[in-house]
Scaffold this active site. Sequence first.
Site, short mmCIF file in Angstrom:
data_model
loop_
_atom_site.label_atom_id
_atom_site.label_comp_id
_atom_site.label_asym_id
_atom_site.label_seq_id
_atom_site.Cartn_x
_atom_site.Cartn_y
_atom_site.Cartn_z
N TYR A 189 37.81 54.14 38.12
CA TYR A 189 38.73 53.26 38.85
C TYR A 189 37.99 52.53 39.97
O TYR A 189 38.17 51.32 40.16
CB TYR A 189 39.87 54.09 39.42
CG TYR A 189 40.89 53.30 40.22
CD1 TYR A 189 41.86 52.56 39.58
CD2 TYR A 189 40.88 53.31 41.61
CE1 TYR A 189 42.81 51.83 40.30
CE2 TYR A 189 41.80 52.61 42.35
CZ TYR A 189 42.78 51.86 41.69
OH TYR A 189 43.70 51.14 42.41
N LYS A 249 37.60 48.41 40.39
CA LYS A 249 38.09 47.66 41.53
C LYS A 249 36.96 46.93 42.27
O LYS A 249 37.17 45.85 42.83
CB LYS A 249 38.86 48.58 42.48
CG LYS A 249 40.21 49.01 41.91
CD LYS A 249 41.08 47.80 41.56
CE LYS A 249 42.44 48.19 41.03
NZ LYS A 249 43.27 47.01 40.68
#
Length: 247
Positions: free
Chosen positions: A145, A149
């Site tokens: 993740y 991002k």
Amino acid sequence: MDHRTSRILVTGSADGLGRAAAHSLLSAGHEVVVHARSHERAAGLAPLLERGAGIVVGDFTDRAAVRRIAAELNDAKPLDAVIHNAGVWSGPAVMPVNIIAPYLLTALLRAPRRLVYLSSGSHFEGRAHPSLAGIDWQGEHAGSYADSKLFVTALAAAVSRLRPRVLSNAVDPGWVPTKMGGSQAPDDLELGHRTQEWLATSDDAQAMTSGGYWYHRRRRQPHRAVHDRAFQDRLVQALADETGASL
């Protein structure tokens, strides 16, 4: 207050921040296109559709579905802005949904004037890979993740540089109490979606700038790799090679 009406796509708007943004934008008089990953999820958007929202449906883990959605939107009234809100926290869908889908939409849509990408404070934990050749873009395994991002935040900055007529920004909405964030998340849910709406629609001088990383309408300094042109170029080239779609 802004009186100009914009047409805005909000991806991942079946719940959470995306739904809140779509609701708020409709209430402000804008034209909104909502997005759900399935027809089952789309059924829950009936209250927004009854208020005049348009809708596109497609699973962002499926690149063919992303391309179909882009084609549908290109055949309709042009968009003024896109809020790239759709995201997942963990599992194999992380890279396909969090970076491949927004990249493909950016490459394929007839360029909206404003692009808002959902970042996260987690992007500071992402790795600025010297080589992006080994990244699992297709989601065969669980993705990072934090990396996703960092990549999408750098993509926002790269688009700002490569498309100078487009206002492209990244927003950290904070750790808010959504299904993804959890009920104990400490940040303000209302403030969590206001910045992306502001960047997508406002004529305020600050909102008309590009290449920023924002938190609650304040511009902040992102991970050092975000504005590294060499990293941006490696990322954009890797995404173009992977998808066959160029910016």
